[in-house]
Design a protein around this motif. Structure first.
Motif, PDB file in Angstrom:
ATOM      1  N   ILE A  27       0.869  -1.172   0.000  1.00 30.71           N
ATOM      2  CA  ILE A  27       0.000   0.000   0.000  1.00 30.71           C
ATOM      3  C   ILE A  27       0.907   1.223   0.000  1.00 30.71           C
ATOM      4  N   ASP A  28       0.882   1.975  -1.085  1.00 27.12           N
ATOM      5  CA  ASP A  28       1.800   3.107  -1.251  1.00 27.12           C
ATOM      6  C   ASP A  28       1.150   4.379  -0.714  1.00 27.12           C
ATOM      7  N   LEU A  48      10.819  -1.242  -3.961  1.00 28.74           N
ATOM      8  CA  LEU A  48       9.640  -2.072  -4.225  1.00 28.74           C
ATOM      9  C   LEU A  48       8.460  -1.205  -4.628  1.00 28.74           C
ATOM     10  N   ALA A  49       8.261  -0.081  -3.916  1.00 31.98           N
ATOM     11  CA  ALA A  49       7.136   0.808  -4.225  1.00 31.98           C
ATOM     12  C   ALA A  49       7.274   1.411  -5.620  1.00 31.98           C
ATOM     13  N   VAL A  64       1.896  -4.278   3.578  1.00 35.31           N
ATOM     14  CA  VAL A  64       3.220  -3.661   3.469  1.00 35.31           C
ATOM     15  C   VAL A  64       3.002  -2.179   3.156  1.00 35.31           C
ATOM     16  N   LEU A  65       3.298  -1.310   4.123  1.00 34.17           N
ATOM     17  CA  LEU A  65       2.939   0.108   4.038  1.00 34.17           C
ATOM     18  C   LEU A  65       4.163   0.977   3.754  1.00 34.17           C
ATOM     19  N   HIS A  66       4.148   1.611   2.576  1.00 35.20           N
ATOM     20  CA  HIS A  66       5.235   2.516   2.190  1.00 35.20           C
ATOM     21  C   HIS A  66       4.829   3.958   2.462  1.00 35.20           C
ATOM     22  N   THR A  67       5.536   4.600   3.390  1.00 35.81           N
ATOM     23  CA  THR A  67       5.265   6.001   3.733  1.00 35.81           C
ATOM     24  C   THR A  67       6.313   6.952   3.185  1.00 35.81           C
TER      25      THR A  67
END
Length: 321
Positions: free
Chosen positions: A157-158, A286-287, A197-200
């Motif tokens: 989740i971007d 990855l994002a 998987v959280l990309h901040t």
């Protein structure tokens, strides 16, 4: 400053998984990650692209870690200098070697929390007595998690791209609506038992600007992340999400504005539901790749060290698209 609300009162009535897998369970929501879930993760592999998600350890410039922890210390115990000085002699036949030692916090890098790492009130996950943490975690240590592994279908989740930013802002919360909205925008469906998987973008800020950007002197622990709400906890429970991975120190919004408390999702998810937290994870590459090819699901594998009585463990997780 508003009155800080006790988590015991705030979380009253919200679901728990205590006893769901028996009185002796120490891996919590990892019980959802069965062989069938591993195969579902394998089915997500389409291209063979591999992403190693751990951060470098013991850089001379310093590593990203919680300010309560000290930087790793890396020391050589054998190298060519030892042989030149005569402190060491080659093995028979002339073989020489190098060797080293690292002194570090097991949670001072990309890492997993044990279920006994965080609690509130007078019980650990599954109702175990907090006194079992004295001198080492006799219950809910990292070892059972390491023996099981965190392997299944991961979904990125971007958060940063969803908000149109390089990184979320300090103390910015990412809500359940944001989570579902980002998934919809990305064209991916979050399914039962997925690893979130959280990309901040927050970890990339550390490498661009340094430790002071993440933890300014005199400021509270106010990093961005997943934002607590009763609806989020209920959704997590119903979706049986086993684990959260994020590129922040704690996965969740640092200081919860509603309660004034710190670590409320560690209480509501980790302690009450047995959700496994995976923190300080490198997700920028990855994002970027997911945004490029539109594939946001993959096989995720996390294998922490089997640290006996450990509160957590270093890990180099893998995503395979």
């Amino acid at each position: 400053m508003a009155e800080v609300k006790d988590f015991t009162e705030v979380l009253k009535g919200l679901p728990k998984n205590w006893g769901r897998w028996g009185a002796n369970d120490e891996i919590g929501s990892l019980n959802f990650l069965t062989s069938a879930e591993v195969l579902r993760g394998v089915k997500a592999v389409q291209q063979g692209k591999v992403f190693m998600l751990g951060v470098p350890v013991a850089r001379p410039e310093g590593d990203p870690l919680h300010p309560i922890r000290a930087q790793p210390i890396h020391t050589m115990t054998a190298d060519e200098g030892f042989f030149i000085s005569g402190r060491l002699k080659p093995f028979p036949g002339g073989l020489k070697y190098s060797d080293d030692v690292v002194t570090m916090f097991p949670q001072g890098t990309t890492q997993y929390d044990a279920l006994g790492h965080a609690w509130y009130g007078d019980k650990l996950y599954n109702g175990f007595d907090p006194k079992t943490t004295i001198g080492g975690l006799q219950k809910c240590s990292i070892q059972p998690i390491a023996e099981h592994g965190v392997i299944g279908r991961g979904v990125l989740i971007d958060a940063a791209r969803y908000k149109g930013k390089k990184h979320l802002d300090r103390d910015e919360g990412f809500t359940l609506d944001d989570l579902l909205g980002a998934a919809k925008k990305q064209g991916v469906t979050i399914e039962k038992h997925d690893i979130i998987v959280l990309h901040t973008g927050w970890l990339d800020r550390f490498y661009q600007e340094g430790q002071k950007a993440l933890f300014p002197e005199g400021q509270p622990f106010d990093e961005p992340g997943l934002q607590y709400s009763k609806e989020l906890v209920q959704w997590w429970y119903e979706m049986e999400i086993p684990s959260i991975t994020a590129d922040t120190i704690g996965c969740e919004q640092g200081l919860n504005k509603e309660t004034g408390g710190l670590g409320i999702l560690h209480s509501a998810l980790l302690c009450n539901l047995g959700v496994i937290f995976n923190e300080i994870v490198w997700l920028k590459d990855l994002a970027a790749d997911c945004a490029k090819d539109g594939q946001y699901s993959f096989l995720f594998a996390g294998a922490p060290l089997k640290l006996v009585y450990g509160c957590g463990s270093a890990v180099n997780p893998i995503a395979i698209k």
